[in-house]
Enzyme design. Structure first.
Site, mmCIF file in Angstrom:
data_model
loop_
_atom_site.group_PDB
_atom_site.id
_atom_site.type_symbol
_atom_site.label_atom_id
_atom_site.label_comp_id
_atom_site.label_asym_id
_atom_site.label_seq_id
_atom_site.Cartn_x
_atom_site.Cartn_y
_atom_site.Cartn_z
ATOM 1 N N HIS A 197 0.870 -1.180 0.000
ATOM 2 C CA HIS A 197 0.000 0.000 0.000
ATOM 3 C C HIS A 197 0.905 1.227 0.000
ATOM 4 O O HIS A 197 1.758 1.390 0.867
ATOM 5 C CB HIS A 197 -0.871 -0.002 1.259
ATOM 6 C CG HIS A 197 -1.482 1.329 1.578
ATOM 7 N ND1 HIS A 197 -2.812 1.617 1.363
ATOM 8 C CD2 HIS A 197 -0.942 2.457 2.124
ATOM 9 C CE1 HIS A 197 -3.059 2.860 1.747
ATOM 10 N NE2 HIS A 197 -1.937 3.390 2.211
ATOM 11 N N HIS A 225 -2.142 1.404 -5.349
ATOM 12 C CA HIS A 225 -2.567 2.798 -5.127
ATOM 13 C C HIS A 225 -1.539 3.770 -5.709
ATOM 14 O O HIS A 225 -1.260 4.820 -5.128
ATOM 15 C CB HIS A 225 -2.762 3.113 -3.639
ATOM 16 C CG HIS A 225 -3.562 2.099 -2.884
ATOM 17 N ND1 HIS A 225 -4.653 1.449 -3.415
ATOM 18 C CD2 HIS A 225 -3.431 1.632 -1.610
ATOM 19 C CE1 HIS A 225 -5.154 0.620 -2.509
ATOM 20 N NE2 HIS A 225 -4.432 0.708 -1.420
#
Length: 383
Positions: A197, A225
């Site tokens: 992440h 992301h």
């Protein structure tokens, strides 16, 4: 659940994801058994479905869904709800990886594994990333190596970097995790990945560069992301050009607009199509923070954005290009055999799309779960 009876699907326009053209498909035992221009079969219990020229594609593979619910940054009432099976059907997601997030206290990895297995029993194909945002990593067993060795569903480890909610591990600490997943992957045939992440701090890529420069292959590092911040996306595109995979989140947070916009920017900047994947961040929290780091708003991610992103990219380019990141590319990137393609021997995970790319029918391992836009198979506790 297993396919209940053999099915002959006629008059399909197959995108495998490459455009194959008009074909008939015979599926049995959860597999594609035959694919020819014309098939005429007579078998006991055979169901014949006329696709009426619909586009037939592989089911989508979403490698980042908070199936047990994410969130919690706003206190007890902000814990996101769990995913239910019909949401996968509605979104055309036939395979998924479950993931945990910020909450490393009340969202256990044991619960994540149980949820993945439950959704798999209901008809989908599920795997998971062990751990969450935190360092040291949170596992069910005594180590990362044992986790990949002992739990079939675990394909790698989740970690957060460059985010004010992460543990800010050093390059050496992250490298040790990558080394462990690499060795465990070699022993188990899973390859082994560190699923990262990314927050808004681009220096995370300095850590990745240091790990790769020390001799560990780039294939084990999988950032997600990547399009939420311009500097992070710039570094991500460089990472992909070096041979890494980058994952664009379909569920919001792309600084330039939508996931399709980020995809277009990556392609126009020379990122190879086969280095790009997409995932939803479904059922994760979508918190908004002010400059002081205080949360000022909260939403819940949806997995419906996956099929919407496919539709948007197809209108920009073509259906083959739009399907590739969530079918062939991600299946190959994660070493998921039998997934991500419409071909003989592959799992019968199939979608029917209309000419305007609306999802009308879904098959999971040969079992029809959506028919003419209506979900006909739901989860154990759904109405």
């Amino acid at each position: 659940m297993a396919q209940e009876h053999p099915i002959l699907i006629k008059n399909t326009c197959v995108f495998a994801p490459e455009k194959i053209g008009m074909r008939d498909l015979f599926i049995a035992g959860g597999k594609i058994v035959a694919m020819e221009e014309k098939l005429e079969l007579e078998l006991p219990g055979l169901e014949v479905i006329d696709a009426e020229g619909a586009y037939v594609t592989p089911g989508l593979i979403d490698q980042h869904i908070h199936v047990t619910g994410g969130g919690g940054e706003g206190g007890w009432k902000s814990r996101c709800p769990e995913l239910v099976f019909s949401e996968l059907v509605n979104a055309g997601v036939t395979s998924f990886l479950g993931v945990s997030g910020t909450d490393s206290m009340s969202r256990s990895i044991e619960n994540l594994l149980a949820k993945v297995r439950g959704l798999t029993q209901e008809g989908a194909s599920g795997w998971m990333w062990t751990s969450n945002y935190s360092y040291p990593v949170t596992t069910i067993t005594d180590s990362v190596k044992t986790e990949l060795f002992a739990i079939p569903e675990v394909l790698g480890v989740k970690l957060a970097l460059g985010d004010h909610r992460c543990s800010f591990p050093s390059m050496e600490q992250v490298r040790a995790i990558v080394a462990d997943v690499r060795v465990a992957g070699m022993l188990t045939g899973k390859v082994g990945f560190l699923h990262v992440h990314l927050g808004d701090i681009p220096s995370s890529f300095d850590i990745f560069d240091g790990i790769v420069n020390s001799g560990l292959p780039i294939k084990h590092i999988r950032p997600t992301h990547v399009a939420r911040h311009p500097k992070v996306f710039e570094r991500a595109m460089e990472f992909a050009k070096k041979g890494g995979f980058i994952d664009i989140t379909t569920g919001g947070g792309c600084y330039m607009g939508t996931a399709a916009d980020a995809f277009k920017m990556a392609i126009e900047n020379g990122v190879p199509l086969d280095r790009i994947t997409l995932s939803s961040d479904g059922h994760g929290s979508m918190p908004r923070f002010n400059e002081a780091g205080e949360m000022v708003g909260l939403g819940v991610g949806s997995i419906m954005c996956d099929i919407e992103a496919v539709r948007d990219i197809a209108k920009m380019y073509d259906l083959e290009t739009a399907l590739t990141p969530m079918t062939k590319t991600i299946a190959g990137a994660l070493n998921l055999e039998g997934k991500g393609r419409v071909e003989v021997g592959a799992d019968a995970d199939l979608l029917f799309l209309s000419k305007d790319y609306a999802l009308t029918d879904v098959f999971m391992k040969g079992r029809q779960c959506m028919k003419k836009g209506e979900v006909i198979v739901k989860g154990a506790f759904e109405e």
